[in-house]
Design a protein around this motif. Structure first.
Motif, PDB file in Angstrom:
ATOM      1  N   ASN B  98       0.818  -1.205   0.000  1.00 55.72           N
ATOM      2  CA  ASN B  98       0.000   0.000   0.000  1.00 55.72           C
ATOM      3  C   ASN B  98       0.855   1.259   0.000  1.00 55.72           C
ATOM      4  O   ASN B  98       0.516   2.246  -0.645  1.00 55.72           O
ATOM      5  CB  ASN B  98      -0.947   0.004   1.215  1.00 55.72           C
ATOM      6  CG  ASN B  98      -2.178  -0.831   0.948  1.00 55.72           C
ATOM      7  OD1 ASN B  98      -2.528  -1.092  -0.193  1.00 55.72           O
ATOM      8  ND2 ASN B  98      -2.830  -1.262   2.013  1.00 55.72           N
ATOM      9  N   ALA B 102       0.998   4.029  -2.996  1.00 62.44           N
ATOM     10  CA  ALA B 102       0.842   5.476  -2.806  1.00 62.44           C
ATOM     11  C   ALA B 102       1.947   6.226  -3.540  1.00 62.44           C
ATOM     12  O   ALA B 102       1.716   7.282  -4.145  1.00 62.44           O
ATOM     13  CB  ALA B 102       0.848   5.815  -1.316  1.00 62.44           C
ATOM     14  N   LEU B 105       1.157   6.130  -7.187  1.00 64.75           N
ATOM     15  CA  LEU B 105       0.096   7.091  -7.478  1.00 64.75           C
ATOM     16  C   LEU B 105       0.682   8.485  -7.691  1.00 64.75           C
ATOM     17  O   LEU B 105       0.345   9.182  -8.659  1.00 64.75           O
ATOM     18  CB  LEU B 105      -0.904   7.107  -6.311  1.00 64.75           C
ATOM     19  CG  LEU B 105      -2.196   7.872  -6.529  1.00 64.75           C
ATOM     20  CD1 LEU B 105      -3.142   7.092  -7.411  1.00 64.75           C
ATOM     21  CD2 LEU B 105      -2.875   8.171  -5.194  1.00 64.75           C
ATOM     22  N   VAL B 135      -4.996   6.504 -12.021  1.00 62.53           N
ATOM     23  CA  VAL B 135      -6.066   5.637 -11.521  1.00 62.53           C
ATOM     24  C   VAL B 135      -6.660   4.723 -12.598  1.00 62.53           C
ATOM     25  O   VAL B 135      -7.405   3.794 -12.274  1.00 62.53           O
ATOM     26  CB  VAL B 135      -7.201   6.457 -10.874  1.00 62.53           C
ATOM     27  CG1 VAL B 135      -6.652   7.380  -9.810  1.00 62.53           C
ATOM     28  CG2 VAL B 135      -7.986   7.241 -11.905  1.00 62.53           C
ATOM     29  N   LEU B 151     -12.465   2.535  -7.021  1.00 62.37           N
ATOM     30  CA  LEU B 151     -12.324   3.985  -7.111  1.00 62.37           C
ATOM     31  C   LEU B 151     -13.661   4.709  -7.001  1.00 62.37           C
ATOM     32  O   LEU B 151     -13.752   5.793  -6.421  1.00 62.37           O
ATOM     33  CB  LEU B 151     -11.696   4.314  -8.469  1.00 62.37           C
ATOM     34  CG  LEU B 151     -11.481   5.786  -8.783  1.00 62.37           C
ATOM     35  CD1 LEU B 151     -10.283   6.290  -8.019  1.00 62.37           C
ATOM     36  CD2 LEU B 151     -11.280   6.001 -10.263  1.00 62.37           C
ATOM     37  N   GLU B 156     -12.635   5.737  -0.463  1.00 67.11           N
ATOM     38  CA  GLU B 156     -11.331   5.757   0.194  1.00 67.11           C
ATOM     39  C   GLU B 156     -10.503   6.956  -0.212  1.00 67.11           C
ATOM     40  O   GLU B 156      -9.343   7.067   0.165  1.00 67.11           O
ATOM     41  CB  GLU B 156     -10.562   4.490  -0.158  1.00 67.11           C
ATOM     42  CG  GLU B 156     -10.612   3.448   0.910  1.00 67.11           C
ATOM     43  CD  GLU B 156      -9.546   2.413   0.686  1.00 67.11           C
ATOM     44  OE1 GLU B 156      -8.656   2.643  -0.146  1.00 67.11           O
ATOM     45  OE2 GLU B 156      -9.606   1.388   1.363  1.00 67.11           O
ATOM     46  N   TYR B 158      -9.090   7.596  -2.958  1.00 64.27           N
ATOM     47  CA  TYR B 158      -7.901   7.193  -3.687  1.00 64.27           C
ATOM     48  C   TYR B 158      -7.526   8.242  -4.726  1.00 64.27           C
ATOM     49  O   TYR B 158      -6.359   8.500  -4.986  1.00 64.27           O
ATOM     50  CB  TYR B 158      -8.163   5.855  -4.378  1.00 64.27           C
ATOM     51  CG  TYR B 158      -6.954   5.229  -4.996  1.00 64.27           C
ATOM     52  CD1 TYR B 158      -6.062   4.503  -4.210  1.00 64.27           C
ATOM     53  CD2 TYR B 158      -6.683   5.364  -6.347  1.00 64.27           C
ATOM     54  CE1 TYR B 158      -4.942   3.926  -4.771  1.00 64.27           C
ATOM     55  CE2 TYR B 158      -5.564   4.792  -6.918  1.00 64.27           C
ATOM     56  CZ  TYR B 158      -4.695   4.072  -6.122  1.00 64.27           C
ATOM     57  OH  TYR B 158      -3.579   3.510  -6.684  1.00 64.27           O
ATOM     58  N   ARG B 194      -2.113  10.479   0.399  1.00 67.33           N
ATOM     59  CA  ARG B 194      -2.667   9.127   0.263  1.00 67.33           C
ATOM     60  C   ARG B 194      -2.409   8.311   1.541  1.00 67.33           C
ATOM     61  O   ARG B 194      -3.297   7.599   2.021  1.00 67.33           O
ATOM     62  CB  ARG B 194      -2.027   8.447  -0.942  1.00 67.33           C
ATOM     63  CG  ARG B 194      -2.378   6.989  -1.118  1.00 67.33           C
ATOM     64  CD  ARG B 194      -3.776   6.786  -1.639  1.00 67.33           C
ATOM     65  NE  ARG B 194      -4.153   5.372  -1.595  1.00 67.33           N
ATOM     66  CZ  ARG B 194      -5.192   4.885  -0.947  1.00 67.33           C
ATOM     67  NH1 ARG B 194      -6.013   5.680  -0.305  1.00 67.33           N
ATOM     68  NH2 ARG B 194      -5.440   3.604  -0.941  1.00 67.33           N
ATOM     69  N   MET B 198      -5.281   6.857   4.163  1.00 68.55           N
ATOM     70  CA  MET B 198      -5.365   5.463   4.621  1.00 68.55           C
ATOM     71  C   MET B 198      -5.289   5.387   6.139  1.00 68.55           C
ATOM     72  O   MET B 198      -6.039   4.658   6.787  1.00 68.55           O
ATOM     73  CB  MET B 198      -4.210   4.644   4.017  1.00 68.55           C
ATOM     74  CG  MET B 198      -4.440   4.247   2.568  1.00 68.55           C
ATOM     75  SD  MET B 198      -3.290   2.964   2.022  1.00 68.55           S
ATOM     76  CE  MET B 198      -1.779   3.936   1.874  1.00 68.55           C
TER      77      MET B 198
END
Lengths: 218, 218, 218
Positions: B98, B102, B105, B135, B151, B156, B158, B194, B198
């Protein structure tokens, strides 16, 4: 996109109106599926711009109008914001939205066919891309929402008016009678056919089942 | 893709790292869905390369980087092989993945925005394509796995960090202060946002329901 | 698409045969899903032309062959009409269709690889696009029908013969021995592998589960 057929301002206003109502339909589906605010915006954008994006990629018009024309991008976001804040009110005018959607269908199949032809495609291909422009956004919306596209299944004849309208434009081009008047005629025919199909619940046929259709579906 | 901003070797290593962690996420979903070895490879490829492929088609960069750069194609296959043989171990380090995701991303939204601008798109469109680069692969992955894209639904946030990062790059370009430092700032901001989202379970809002939202979902 | 390898008439007939059987498979799925006549036509078109459309967009061959070659567009509609009126009869010859589909797989992976190489892609990318040409239409068909693509899940090794055939073409090109004979060899190898896989129920492996695979699927 109907260059030289309508004054530029009129064309642009018509395009934006079509984009706006398609975006409303997308945003409303997102609310029904309990998507968050970002999902509402994405579904509005995809529904409004997906069909034209597919057409532009196929004819080599890059960057697609969805990305080169700022108002095309902002309009769906406005529609999404409207639905986000006011969706029970928007749903209440569902009938009005269906009428606008029928107008968008007419406009998009006509402008899509014309633009594809301007980029050098044949008449049949241009008409096919015109139909894809008109119905493609809705198909993408349903795929993203993880539903069977209503176009393929619900027998509502959503596509038939678009096929008629796009074919009319192709015929007008081949007989060299495409002008503002005949274009308007194709848009209005598509619109009226769609309204009639909704009003009288015209149903598209399923496959001819020699045996029971139930036997096909386990 | 951030030409002239970072040394080429650094850029390439960052791109490959982003591709690798995105591919891990795709392969893990394939395992969870009980896909076979080919399904694992396809989902790894689609997750890692889908966003960039969409961007490249839209800006007319053909063949897309996914096909012109061999290492971009091989890296997801390596990630798929790793998950194929070691997936319980890979899942155990889910937290680490995760964090890498991030970082991916941040990198993808920044490089996507920059590349789109280099190909002549406007600032808003470039930022939109930057977000799509970041995304898009995940959305395609979820569509292929026949799930509603996380998404759109899982609230979340994102996408929000990607929107922030892409907008920062667009602003830096318009103020002519885009350089290695400001680029790194946008990547780090996206990454930190991000991670915070989370960590603190920030939730995106659903549509304002005047009446009960339950009533909307039959 | 295999320019100069076969006489043009032979190539075109082979292409149309592949398109026709792929369209039959798409139309039959539409009937099984109870789609209406328009859904049957769309699924036939998407299954037959989707893979080649994706390849053409990626290599910059616009307008794609699906839109520039009228017979490519009309053939799926004929297949859809056949299934619409005769589908119990068509389903009864399912075995024959599977054999034709295997032939289509061989032809499409070979012609896809060759065309991608002609447009300047590397050997690995060309082979990858050849496989995408062969299997892409089926994936799109399953996505539109809202099913998990059978390619990813059913362990039937549908893609493996295509990977072998596309790789053979890439090797023949790199050793400069691509001609009508070696091309035919790649097509036949793909075809025979696919038939054998069906006949002997070869299964693709799932991920190596150190712990029980059941535990992964809640």
């Amino acid at each position: 996109m109907l260059h030289d057929l309508f004054p530029p301002g009129v064309q642009h206003a018509l395009d934006l109106a079509g984009i706006f109502v398609f975006a409303l339909a997308g945003a409303l589906l997102a609310v029904r599926k309990n998507f968050d605010v970002f999902g509402i915006a994405v579904l509005a954008l995809v529904t409004a711009l997906g069909g034209g994006l597919f057409r532009d990629l196929c004819i080599g018009a890059v960057p697609p109008a969805a990305f080169s024309e700022l108002s095309f991008f902002v309009t769906p976001l406005l529609a999404a914001a409207l639905v986000f804040f006011l969706h029970p009110e928007v749903q209440r005018i569902n009938r009005a939205i269906n009428v606008c959607d029928a107008a968008g269908l007419g406009l998009f199949c006509v402008s899509g066919t014309t633009k594809a032809y301007e980029y050098g495609l044949g008449l049949t291909s241009s008409a096919a891309l015109g139909v894809a422009t008109a119905v493609g956004g809705g198909v993408l919306r349903d795929v993203l929402a993880n539903e069977v596209p209503s176009l393929l299944r619900d027998r509502e004849m959503y596509a038939v008016p678009a096929v008629v309208g796009a074919s009319m434009i192709a015929l007008f081009i081949s007989f060299e009678v495409l002008n503002a008047l005949t274009t308007a005629l194709a848009i209005v025919t598509t619109f009226v056919l769609r309204i009639l199909a909704m009003q009288f619940h015209w149903r598209a046929p399923l496959a001819w089942n020699r045996r029971s259709s139930v036997a096909e579906e386990p």
